[in-house]
Enzyme design. Structure first.
Site, mmCIF file in Angstrom:
data_model
loop_
_atom_site.group_PDB
_atom_site.id
_atom_site.type_symbol
_atom_site.label_atom_id
_atom_site.label_comp_id
_atom_site.label_asym_id
_atom_site.label_seq_id
_atom_site.Cartn_x
_atom_site.Cartn_y
_atom_site.Cartn_z
ATOM 1 N N THR A 92 20.539 -32.075 37.534
ATOM 2 C CA THR A 92 20.557 -30.642 37.850
ATOM 3 C C THR A 92 21.485 -30.346 39.022
ATOM 4 O O THR A 92 22.216 -29.350 39.030
ATOM 5 C CB THR A 92 19.129 -30.168 38.216
ATOM 6 O OG1 THR A 92 18.244 -30.490 37.150
ATOM 7 C CG2 THR A 92 19.099 -28.675 38.466
ATOM 8 N N GLN A 121 18.699 -28.218 32.046
ATOM 9 C CA GLN A 121 19.150 -27.671 33.318
ATOM 10 C C GLN A 121 20.674 -27.583 33.375
ATOM 11 O O GLN A 121 21.366 -28.575 33.115
ATOM 12 C CB GLN A 121 18.645 -28.529 34.477
ATOM 13 C CG GLN A 121 17.129 -28.578 34.584
ATOM 14 C CD GLN A 121 16.513 -29.752 33.870
ATOM 15 O OE1 GLN A 121 17.078 -30.282 32.914
ATOM 16 N NE2 GLN A 121 15.352 -30.180 34.339
ATOM 17 N N ASP A 144 17.767 -22.781 34.872
ATOM 18 C CA ASP A 144 18.282 -23.096 36.213
ATOM 19 C C ASP A 144 19.620 -22.427 36.519
ATOM 20 O O ASP A 144 20.517 -23.044 37.100
ATOM 21 C CB ASP A 144 18.402 -24.607 36.408
ATOM 22 C CG ASP A 144 17.064 -25.311 36.465
ATOM 23 O OD1 ASP A 144 16.027 -24.631 36.355
ATOM 24 O OD2 ASP A 144 17.047 -26.540 36.617
ATOM 25 N N ASP A 167 12.865 -20.951 34.908
ATOM 26 C CA ASP A 167 13.075 -21.240 36.334
ATOM 27 C C ASP A 167 14.507 -20.904 36.754
ATOM 28 O O ASP A 167 15.140 -21.649 37.506
ATOM 29 C CB ASP A 167 12.798 -22.729 36.629
ATOM 30 C CG ASP A 167 11.418 -23.182 36.205
ATOM 31 O OD1 ASP A 167 10.508 -22.337 36.146
ATOM 32 O OD2 ASP A 167 11.242 -24.386 35.934
ATOM 33 N N TRP A 226 7.460 -24.729 42.342
ATOM 34 C CA TRP A 226 8.092 -26.034 42.164
ATOM 35 C C TRP A 226 7.540 -27.022 43.193
ATOM 36 O O TRP A 226 7.375 -28.199 42.910
ATOM 37 C CB TRP A 226 9.607 -25.870 42.292
ATOM 38 C CG TRP A 226 10.403 -27.119 42.038
ATOM 39 C CD1 TRP A 226 9.979 -28.264 41.428
ATOM 40 C CD2 TRP A 226 11.777 -27.330 42.374
ATOM 41 N NE1 TRP A 226 11.005 -29.179 41.367
ATOM 42 C CE2 TRP A 226 12.116 -28.625 41.940
ATOM 43 C CE3 TRP A 226 12.745 -26.545 42.998
ATOM 44 C CZ2 TRP A 226 13.403 -29.159 42.115
ATOM 45 C CZ3 TRP A 226 14.020 -27.074 43.165
ATOM 46 C CH2 TRP A 226 14.341 -28.368 42.729
#
Length: 311
Positions: A92, A121, A144, A167, A226
């Site tokens: 990521t 991600q 992401d 997210d 998270w």
């Protein structure tokens, strides 16, 4: 380029540079005064970094919709070359299209995209520096999209359009979003803060419009933690009908941090729209701020000695 405070970039070769990275590289290290990099309309397919030794850089697109920085790295994709640690595949943290590590930098009037698709991600914008401003930009991706990675630093986001799946606004930074449109592309989670125990504020959304891409998106949570001390607040935002009545999710099943909901701080204040109609059904560990409690969520109090609105 040491004595130039404005630099031009264009894809057709009529300006100083044809790539954004080459322009950044020519800016004096630890510049005392802002250097504006004017980016002319075009699609710049490049992975761009403002490194830690470059500060006071303003990346300014001349046409928000048609000045596009685009790349397609994603977690698990094989790197062209191993990194310094010997890593062969992207994580990521290396998937960004644009990474800002230097302090006092601004990006404005740009579209920043990660075009990898729904492959996991894949970060569009990754920030690490302090006193970063993201103004009038489109941040487009899937999982992401926007990684506000570093704790103890501040990012101001104004009049931006941010869209993604899961997210897609995440990280440990203290960040203030105002007058933004936040679009969910699937049923999932908007934010995943990882605020540290030592930071008083995490993500604050003020007068933002929280929307869904279409009618099939009908079960979206404002956020999930998270890390254990995640902090996220939505204030005077318009919440679409896709926001669940529970509002927030505890991220159950995380073996490393099984009880994050006990220390996370999730709150709302005077939101409206159909997604705010059933606040009595919010999870019992979230908060509805009183007028007195809401008074501390000002730019001055959150950002202390930095005023992002100062000219």
């Amino acid at each position: 380029m040491d004595n130039k405070f404005e630099i031009g970039v264009s894809t057709d070769g009529t300006e100083d540079f044809t790539t954004i990275q080459d322009a950044i590289n020519e800016v004096r290290d630890f510049a005392e005064f802002p250097v504006v990099i004017n980016i002319h309309p075009g699609t710049y397919i490049e992975k761009v970094t403002i490194p830690i030794q470059k500060r006071n850089i303003i990346l300014r697109g001349l046409d928000r919709e048609n000045t596009v920085i685009r790349y397609d790295d994603y977690s698990g994709k094989k790197m062209e070359n191993k990194d310094v640690s010997g890593q062969e595949f992207h994580t990521t943290y290396t998937t960004y299209t644009l990474r800002i590590a230097g302090d006092d930098c601004t990006v404005e009037n740009l579209t920043i995209e990660n075009t990898a698709g729904r492959v996991g991600q894949a970060v569009a914008l990754h920030t690490e520096g302090d006193r970063i401003k993201v103004l009038n930009c489109n941040l487009f991706g899937n999982q992401d999209t926007f990684y506000l990675s570093k704790a103890g630093v501040r990012v101001f986001v104004d009049n931006c359009y941010i869209k993604g799946t899961t997210d897609f606004i995440f990280g440990a930074t203290t960040a203030y979003f105002q007058h933004c449109t936040i679009e969910s592309l699937v049923n999932s989670y908007i934010t995943a803060a990882s605020t540290t125990q030592h930071d008083e504020f995490g993500f604050v959304f003020y007068k933002c419009n929280i929307v869904a891409s279409d009618n099939s998106v009908n079960k979206v949570y404002l956020g999930r933690p998270w890390r254990p001390y995640a902090k996220t607040v939505f204030m005077q935002c318009k919440l679409g009908s896709h926001i669940t009545s529970a509002g927030w999710d505890p991220w159950a099943g995380d073996k490393n941090f099984p009880d994050k909901h006990k220390t996370a701080y999730y709150a709302e204040y005077k939101n409206d729209g159909p997604g705010a109609a059933n606040i009595d059904k919010r999870i019992d560990w979230s908060h509805q701020l009183t007028d007195v409690e809401a008074q501390k969520y000002t730019l001055e109090n959150i950002f202390k000695d930095w005023n992002p609105l100062a000219k």
